[in-house]
Design a protein around this motif. Sequence first.
Motif, short mmCIF file in Angstrom:
data_model
loop_
_atom_site.label_atom_id
_atom_site.label_comp_id
_atom_site.label_asym_id
_atom_site.label_seq_id
_atom_site.Cartn_x
_atom_site.Cartn_y
_atom_site.Cartn_z
N ASP A 1 0.84 -1.19 0.00
CA ASP A 1 0.00 0.00 0.00
C ASP A 1 0.88 1.24 0.00
O ASP A 1 2.02 1.23 0.47
N ASP A 2 0.34 2.33 -0.50
CA ASP A 2 1.09 3.58 -0.61
C ASP A 2 1.68 4.02 0.73
O ASP A 2 2.78 4.56 0.78
N MET A 3 0.95 3.78 1.83
CA MET A 3 1.45 4.18 3.14
C MET A 3 2.02 3.00 3.93
O MET A 3 2.97 3.16 4.68
N ALA A 4 1.46 1.82 3.76
CA ALA A 4 1.85 0.69 4.61
C ALA A 4 3.30 0.28 4.40
O ALA A 4 3.94 -0.25 5.30
N VAL A 5 3.85 0.54 3.21
CA VAL A 5 5.23 0.14 2.93
C VAL A 5 6.11 1.34 2.61
O VAL A 5 7.22 1.45 3.14
N THR A 6 5.64 2.25 1.78
CA THR A 6 6.51 3.35 1.33
C THR A 6 6.87 4.33 2.44
O THR A 6 7.81 5.10 2.30
N CYS A 7 6.14 4.31 3.55
CA CYS A 7 6.47 5.19 4.68
C CYS A 7 7.24 4.44 5.77
O CYS A 7 7.41 4.96 6.87
N ASP A 8 7.71 3.25 5.47
CA ASP A 8 8.55 2.50 6.40
C ASP A 8 9.94 3.12 6.40
O ASP A 8 10.66 3.12 5.40
N ARG A 9 10.36 3.69 7.54
CA ARG A 9 11.56 4.51 7.59
C ARG A 9 12.82 3.76 8.01
O ARG A 9 13.92 4.13 7.60
N ILE A 10 12.70 2.71 8.81
CA ILE A 10 13.92 2.09 9.32
C ILE A 10 13.91 0.57 9.23
O ILE A 10 14.72 -0.10 9.86
N GLY A 11 13.03 0.01 8.43
CA GLY A 11 13.02 -1.43 8.27
C GLY A 11 12.34 -2.15 9.43
O GLY A 11 12.14 -1.59 10.50
N CYS A 12 11.99 -3.40 9.18
CA CYS A 12 11.24 -4.16 10.19
C CYS A 12 12.11 -4.45 11.41
O CYS A 12 13.33 -4.48 11.34
N GLY A 13 11.44 -4.64 12.53
CA GLY A 13 12.14 -4.99 13.77
C GLY A 13 12.40 -3.81 14.67
O GLY A 13 12.29 -3.90 15.89
N HIS A 14 12.77 -2.67 14.09
CA HIS A 14 13.00 -1.47 14.88
C HIS A 14 11.65 -0.79 15.15
O HIS A 14 10.77 -0.78 14.31
N GLU B 1 9.20 2.12 15.35
CA GLU B 1 8.91 3.50 14.97
C GLU B 1 7.83 4.04 15.90
O GLU B 1 7.08 3.28 16.51
N GLY B 2 7.76 5.38 16.00
CA GLY B 2 6.83 5.96 16.96
C GLY B 2 6.08 7.17 16.43
O GLY B 2 5.97 7.37 15.22
N LEU B 3 5.59 7.99 17.36
CA LEU B 3 4.71 9.10 17.01
C LEU B 3 5.40 10.13 16.11
O LEU B 3 4.78 10.69 15.22
N PHE B 4 6.69 10.36 16.33
CA PHE B 4 7.38 11.35 15.51
C PHE B 4 7.45 10.89 14.05
O PHE B 4 7.35 11.70 13.13
N GLU B 5 7.63 9.59 13.83
CA GLU B 5 7.64 9.07 12.47
C GLU B 5 6.26 9.20 11.84
O GLU B 5 6.13 9.54 10.67
N SER B 6 5.22 8.92 12.62
CA SER B 6 3.86 9.04 12.12
C SER B 6 3.57 10.48 11.68
O SER B 6 3.03 10.72 10.59
#
Length: 392
Positions: free
Chosen positions: A314-327, A329-334
């Motif tokens: 999805d346009d947001m579900a994957v392309t807005c992934d900033r640091i890869g899986c496992g790490h 992410e939080g409110l600032f990334e959102s």
Amino acid sequence: MFNEELRLEKPLRWGMIGGGRGSQIGYIHRSAALRDGLFTLVAGAFDIDPERCEDFGTHIGLDKARCYPDYKMMLEEEAKRHDGIQVVSIATPNKFHYEMAKAALEAGLHVICEKPLCFTVAEAETLKTIAEKNKLIIGVTYGYTGYQMIHQARKMIENGDLGDIRIINMSFAHGWHSEEVEKNDPGLKWRVTPEQSGPTYVLGDIGTHALYLAEVMMPELKIEQLMCSRQSFIASRAPLEDNAVVLMNFNNGAVGNLWVSAVNAGAIHEQRIRVVGSKASIEWWDEHPNQLVYEVQGKPKQLLDRGHGYLYHDDMAVTCDRIGCGHAEGLFESWANLYQRYAIAIDAMIGGDKETVENTWFPDIHAGLEGVRFIENCVRSADNGSAWVDYK
């Protein structure tokens, strides 16, 4: 994966109204907007006290001459400059949102505003008309909808993974105001003062966040009737509520409920949404925002994690992934994901690229308007003895 190479020809020149020293939400706005180099903060009317405004603005790197004593002067003086602001964010008490947004739009500026956007649907419609006439973007900071798993949920519902939607269970019920803490907290005091906050406290302050999660996940679902019961457990907050329950009937036959509270003693945040379909259910909790619970009837419960290849592209579900899986992410990334979308839409609008504007998802004027509409209907129901009302 997030594309950090995305750049505008020139960063958008950005100003702020409110959000000065000590403002938690002001810091979030600045951190989100400046993270990807798409905005440059060049001006601000950060505080009602001119000296505090100037002192704060210069300490975060602004030119003293562009730290203004009030927002009207900022709009007037910035309009005279060849390098004046193009966008303004409004991070003030609710009372001022409408007048400030209207003034900024009339000055030809794109607007990013805290919610609720204004007090009435009529005011929101006015802002929408001015924005459309002047070809301007209005963004509303429903900051939790930048989380990727919200958009994974949307895609799963759209693809029919849950079957027919039957029940939407929403809550945003923390306990931080279970006592009369506003006696020593000016940041809360205005939120429980009708002249500053508007016709509601928790419904407008946090309830619309939870409702908008449902709107993002299920954009075709519309409320047809609702019933609202609201309480002021801290008596001094009356007529504003610190607890409310809303029941809803939707256009497809589904039902929903929303519990919103500031007196859920012991709870940290408790913003959750559970969507129940005929085949499966999903649940998201903002204290664990990188996961989405997926439960198919007759199969083991699954925990879907942000950033994995098994998610929908999805346009947001994957392309807005900033640091890869496992790490985590939080409110600032959102929030940064939202500000990136605002920048793309604003830049496209400036360049006359209507197609990009229409195809870029972000919480827009319609999101703000529907939040105000929801509040109006809840107040109408509650003030009529918690009667069921047709949604207007």
